[in-house]
Design a protein around this motif. Structure first.
Motif, PDB file in Angstrom:
ATOM      1  N   ARG A  91     -22.714  -0.469  15.853  1.00  0.00           N
ATOM      2  CA  ARG A  91     -21.551  -0.541  16.740  1.00  0.00           C
ATOM      3  C   ARG A  91     -21.489  -1.880  17.457  1.00  0.00           C
ATOM      4  O   ARG A  91     -20.423  -2.438  17.646  1.00  0.00           O
ATOM      5  N   LEU A  92     -22.646  -2.382  17.839  1.00  0.00           N
ATOM      6  CA  LEU A  92     -22.700  -3.673  18.504  1.00  0.00           C
ATOM      7  C   LEU A  92     -22.234  -4.787  17.576  1.00  0.00           C
ATOM      8  O   LEU A  92     -21.450  -5.651  17.966  1.00  0.00           O
ATOM      9  N   ILE A  93     -22.669  -4.741  16.335  1.00  0.00           N
ATOM     10  CA  ILE A  93     -22.239  -5.752  15.360  1.00  0.00           C
ATOM     11  C   ILE A  93     -20.736  -5.658  15.128  1.00  0.00           C
ATOM     12  O   ILE A  93     -20.039  -6.676  15.088  1.00  0.00           O
ATOM     13  N   LEU A  94     -20.202  -4.448  14.990  1.00  0.00           N
ATOM     14  CA  LEU A  94     -18.759  -4.274  14.799  1.00  0.00           C
ATOM     15  C   LEU A  94     -17.974  -4.759  16.026  1.00  0.00           C
ATOM     16  O   LEU A  94     -16.931  -5.397  15.895  1.00  0.00           O
ATOM     17  N   ALA A  95     -18.507  -4.464  17.214  1.00  0.00           N
ATOM     18  CA  ALA A  95     -17.817  -4.918  18.428  1.00  0.00           C
ATOM     19  C   ALA A  95     -17.805  -6.440  18.507  1.00  0.00           C
ATOM     20  O   ALA A  95     -16.782  -7.051  18.854  1.00  0.00           O
ATOM     21  N   LEU A  96     -18.948  -7.060  18.178  1.00  0.00           N
ATOM     22  CA  LEU A  96     -19.005  -8.526  18.191  1.00  0.00           C
ATOM     23  C   LEU A  96     -18.078  -9.125  17.139  1.00  0.00           C
ATOM     24  O   LEU A  96     -17.407 -10.129  17.396  1.00  0.00           O
ATOM     25  N   ALA A  97     -18.033  -8.524  15.945  1.00  0.00           N
ATOM     26  CA  ALA A  97     -17.129  -9.015  14.895  1.00  0.00           C
ATOM     27  C   ALA A  97     -15.676  -8.899  15.347  1.00  0.00           C
ATOM     28  O   ALA A  97     -14.867  -9.804  15.134  1.00  0.00           O
ATOM     29  N   GLY A  98     -15.331  -7.787  15.988  1.00  0.00           N
ATOM     30  CA  GLY A  98     -13.976  -7.606  16.498  1.00  0.00           C
ATOM     31  C   GLY A  98     -13.633  -8.622  17.572  1.00  0.00           C
ATOM     32  O   GLY A  98     -12.529  -9.172  17.607  1.00  0.00           O
ATOM     33  N   LEU A  99     -14.594  -8.886  18.453  1.00  0.00           N
ATOM     34  CA  LEU A  99     -14.376  -9.879  19.503  1.00  0.00           C
ATOM     35  C   LEU A  99     -14.191 -11.275  18.917  1.00  0.00           C
ATOM     36  O   LEU A  99     -13.305 -12.021  19.333  1.00  0.00           O
ATOM     37  N   LEU A 100     -15.017 -11.607  17.922  1.00  0.00           N
ATOM     38  CA  LEU A 100     -14.860 -12.910  17.266  1.00  0.00           C
ATOM     39  C   LEU A 100     -13.499 -13.014  16.587  1.00  0.00           C
ATOM     40  O   LEU A 100     -12.848 -14.059  16.636  1.00  0.00           O
ATOM     41  N   TRP A 101     -13.037 -11.955  15.940  1.00  0.00           N
ATOM     42  CA  TRP A 101     -11.722 -11.953  15.283  1.00  0.00           C
ATOM     43  C   TRP A 101     -10.607 -12.159  16.313  1.00  0.00           C
ATOM     44  O   TRP A 101      -9.687 -12.943  16.098  1.00  0.00           O
ATOM     45  N   LEU A 102     -10.721 -11.458  17.439  1.00  0.00           N
ATOM     46  CA  LEU A 102      -9.720 -11.594  18.496  1.00  0.00           C
ATOM     47  C   LEU A 102      -9.693 -13.024  19.045  1.00  0.00           C
ATOM     48  O   LEU A 102      -8.617 -13.603  19.233  1.00  0.00           O
ATOM     49  N   LEU A 103     -10.867 -13.592  19.270  1.00  0.00           N
ATOM     50  CA  LEU A 103     -10.918 -14.974  19.757  1.00  0.00           C
ATOM     51  C   LEU A 103     -10.335 -15.948  18.739  1.00  0.00           C
ATOM     52  O   LEU A 103      -9.627 -16.888  19.107  1.00  0.00           O
ATOM     53  N   LEU A 104     -10.603 -15.733  17.463  1.00  0.00           N
ATOM     54  CA  LEU A 104     -10.044 -16.589  16.415  1.00  0.00           C
ATOM     55  C   LEU A 104      -8.518 -16.500  16.405  1.00  0.00           C
ATOM     56  O   LEU A 104      -7.830 -17.510  16.307  1.00  0.00           O
ATOM     57  N   MET A 105      -7.993 -15.296  16.529  1.00  0.00           N
ATOM     58  CA  MET A 105      -6.531 -15.126  16.550  1.00  0.00           C
ATOM     59  C   MET A 105      -5.923 -15.814  17.767  1.00  0.00           C
ATOM     60  O   MET A 105      -4.882 -16.449  17.676  1.00  0.00           O
ATOM     61  N   MET A 106      -6.578 -15.693  18.903  1.00  0.00           N
ATOM     62  CA  MET A 106      -6.063 -16.335  20.114  1.00  0.00           C
ATOM     63  C   MET A 106      -6.095 -17.851  19.975  1.00  0.00           C
ATOM     64  O   MET A 106      -5.232 -18.548  20.473  1.00  0.00           O
ATOM     65  N   TRP A 107      -7.088 -18.357  19.293  1.00  0.00           N
ATOM     66  CA  TRP A 107      -7.258 -19.800  19.151  1.00  0.00           C
ATOM     67  C   TRP A 107      -6.322 -20.394  18.114  1.00  0.00           C
ATOM     68  O   TRP A 107      -5.797 -21.483  18.284  1.00  0.00           O
ATOM     69  N   VAL A 108      -6.043 -19.662  17.032  1.00  0.00           N
ATOM     70  CA  VAL A 108      -5.246 -20.202  15.934  1.00  0.00           C
ATOM     71  C   VAL A 108      -3.819 -19.667  15.942  1.00  0.00           C
ATOM     72  O   VAL A 108      -2.861 -20.421  15.898  1.00  0.00           O
TER      73      VAL A 108
END
Length: 175
Positions: free
Chosen positions: A34-51
């Motif tokens: 769950r921690l890995i999935l949460a971190l992956a989701g957070l990274l995806w969200l940050l990437l979307m916000m950045w790009v």
């Protein structure tokens, strides 16, 4: 005592590996996933916000600019149509006088017309390639207000360069 000359003893790589294994074993496997999935989701969200967000704003700005340009073109064509219907040429003010006014005023707006074709004694057809649209509109206002010259027909086509147009115009004097 840490200073510039102090030495720090680092643990051996085997002991670092053992510590990492203990930490991973201590956490339960489902929590780890769950921690890995949460971190992956957070990274995806940050990437979307950045790009995605900045490029979406840029796209919206360009759409607004194109919408404004289309509205200006529509207004210019409507003015051209009403001007052609409501006015007729002054016989004594012919095409040679129109050419003279165009030659004197167009360079001040950085407009260079490729061809001049007199149409009868009182009209002048002009061709413009890659001219600035805003400058063209300001020039047409000057012709109308200061010299009494109407736009009888106007065909404006956008080019690949934003703000630049190819245009065909026919001018004549107010009556």
């Amino acid at each position: 005592m840490c200073g510039w000359g102090a030495r720090v003893k680092l643990p051996e790589s085997a002991s670092l590996r053992r510590m990492a294994q203990r930490v991973l074993q201590a956490s339960a496997a489902p929590q780890h996933d769950r921690l890995i999935l949460a971190l992956a989701g957070l990274l995806w969200l940050l990437l979307m916000m950045w790009v995605a967000v900045p490029s979406h704003r840029s796209l919206d700005a360009r759409r607004a600019e194109h919408r404004e340009a289309r509205e200006l073109l529509a207004r210019a064509k409507a003015l051209s149509a009403t001007g052609a219907q409501s006015r007729s040429a002054v016989p004594e003010a012919g095409a040679p006088a129109l050419i003279s006014v165009v030659n004197r005023t167009a360079p001040g707006f950085a407009l260079a017309f490729g061809d001049f074709r007199p149409e009868g004694d009182a009209r002048l057809a002009l061709g413009l390639r890659g001219g600035d649209f805003d400058a063209l509109l300001r020039w047409l206002v000057l012709l109308d207000t200061r010299f009494g010259i109407d736009v009888v027909t106007m065909d404006v086509r956008p080019t690949d360069t934003p703000g630049r147009v190819d245009a065909g115009l026919t001018l004549m004097w107010h009556h």
